[in-house]
Design a protein around this motif. Structure first.
Motif, PDB file in Angstrom:
ATOM      1  N   SER A  15       0.855  -1.185   0.000  1.00 55.45           N
ATOM      2  CA  SER A  15       0.000   0.000   0.000  1.00 55.45           C
ATOM      3  C   SER A  15       0.897   1.242   0.000  1.00 55.45           C
ATOM      4  N   ILE A  16       0.386   2.301  -0.581  1.00 59.23           N
ATOM      5  CA  ILE A  16       1.094   3.580  -0.588  1.00 59.23           C
ATOM      6  C   ILE A  16       0.090   4.616  -0.114  1.00 59.23           C
ATOM      7  N   SER A  17       0.380   5.239   1.015  1.00 58.13           N
ATOM      8  CA  SER A  17      -0.580   6.176   1.605  1.00 58.13           C
ATOM      9  C   SER A  17      -0.457   7.593   1.055  1.00 58.13           C
ATOM     10  N   SER A  18       0.645   7.910   0.425  1.00 57.17           N
ATOM     11  CA  SER A  18       0.808   9.261  -0.121  1.00 57.17           C
ATOM     12  C   SER A  18       0.153   9.357  -1.498  1.00 57.17           C
ATOM     13  N   GLN A  25      -5.598   9.484  -3.305  1.00 60.86           N
ATOM     14  CA  GLN A  25      -5.681   8.912  -1.958  1.00 60.86           C
ATOM     15  C   GLN A  25      -4.615   7.842  -1.728  1.00 60.86           C
ATOM     16  N   GLY A  26      -3.660   7.713  -2.643  1.00 59.45           N
ATOM     17  CA  GLY A  26      -2.675   6.641  -2.565  1.00 59.45           C
ATOM     18  C   GLY A  26      -3.261   5.380  -3.175  1.00 59.45           C
ATOM     19  N   LYS A  27      -2.698   4.226  -2.815  1.00 54.65           N
ATOM     20  CA  LYS A  27      -3.224   2.969  -3.356  1.00 54.65           C
ATOM     21  C   LYS A  27      -3.189   1.877  -2.307  1.00 54.65           C
ATOM     22  N   PRO A  28      -4.218   1.036  -2.302  1.00 58.65           N
ATOM     23  CA  PRO A  28      -4.230  -0.081  -1.361  1.00 58.65           C
ATOM     24  C   PRO A  28      -3.290  -1.202  -1.807  1.00 58.65           C
ATOM     25  N   CYS A  33      -0.608   0.220  -9.400  1.00 59.67           N
ATOM     26  CA  CYS A  33      -0.495   1.670  -9.502  1.00 59.67           C
ATOM     27  C   CYS A  33      -0.921   2.073 -10.907  1.00 59.67           C
ATOM     28  N   GLU A  79       3.679  -6.304   4.083  1.00 58.74           N
ATOM     29  CA  GLU A  79       2.464  -5.490   4.127  1.00 58.74           C
ATOM     30  C   GLU A  79       1.529  -5.998   5.223  1.00 58.74           C
ATOM     31  N   ALA A  83       0.556  -3.696   8.436  1.00 58.76           N
ATOM     32  CA  ALA A  83      -0.760  -3.067   8.238  1.00 58.76           C
ATOM     33  C   ALA A  83      -1.397  -2.769   9.595  1.00 58.76           C
TER      34      ALA A  83
END
Length: 87
Positions: A15-18, A25-28, A33, A79, A83
């Protein structure tokens, strides 16, 4: 270690929160991507728009393993281990 061309495990498994261009919203985890090409190359590689978290990732045997499949397994396990707990 150099990234394996076309692997993209770090662009899918984690996941990428930035914010990412096209994914504000980033990606889960487990989601491709939107900046990956069909052959799993980053459209933002080497560009200023590439998120800092992506620029900071460095290929290593511990993260990437010996194959693309192993990279996905390692990163998916990391991850899960990092998490936030859900209630």
């Amino acid at each position: 270690m150099e990234c394996r061309t076309g692997c993209a495990a770090c662009c899918i498994a984690i996941s990428i929160s930035s914010p990412i261009p096209g994914m504000p919203q980033g990606k889960p985890a487990g989601v491709r991507c939107v900046q990956l090409t069909e052959d799993n190359r980053c459209k933002l590689f080497g560009r200023e728009q590439r998120p800092a978290v992506c620029r900071s990732l460095t290929a290593s045997v511990e993260m990437c393993g010996a194959s693309d499949e192993e990279a996905f397994q390692i990163l998916a396990q990391l991850e899960r281990a990092t998490a936030p707990a859900t209630r």
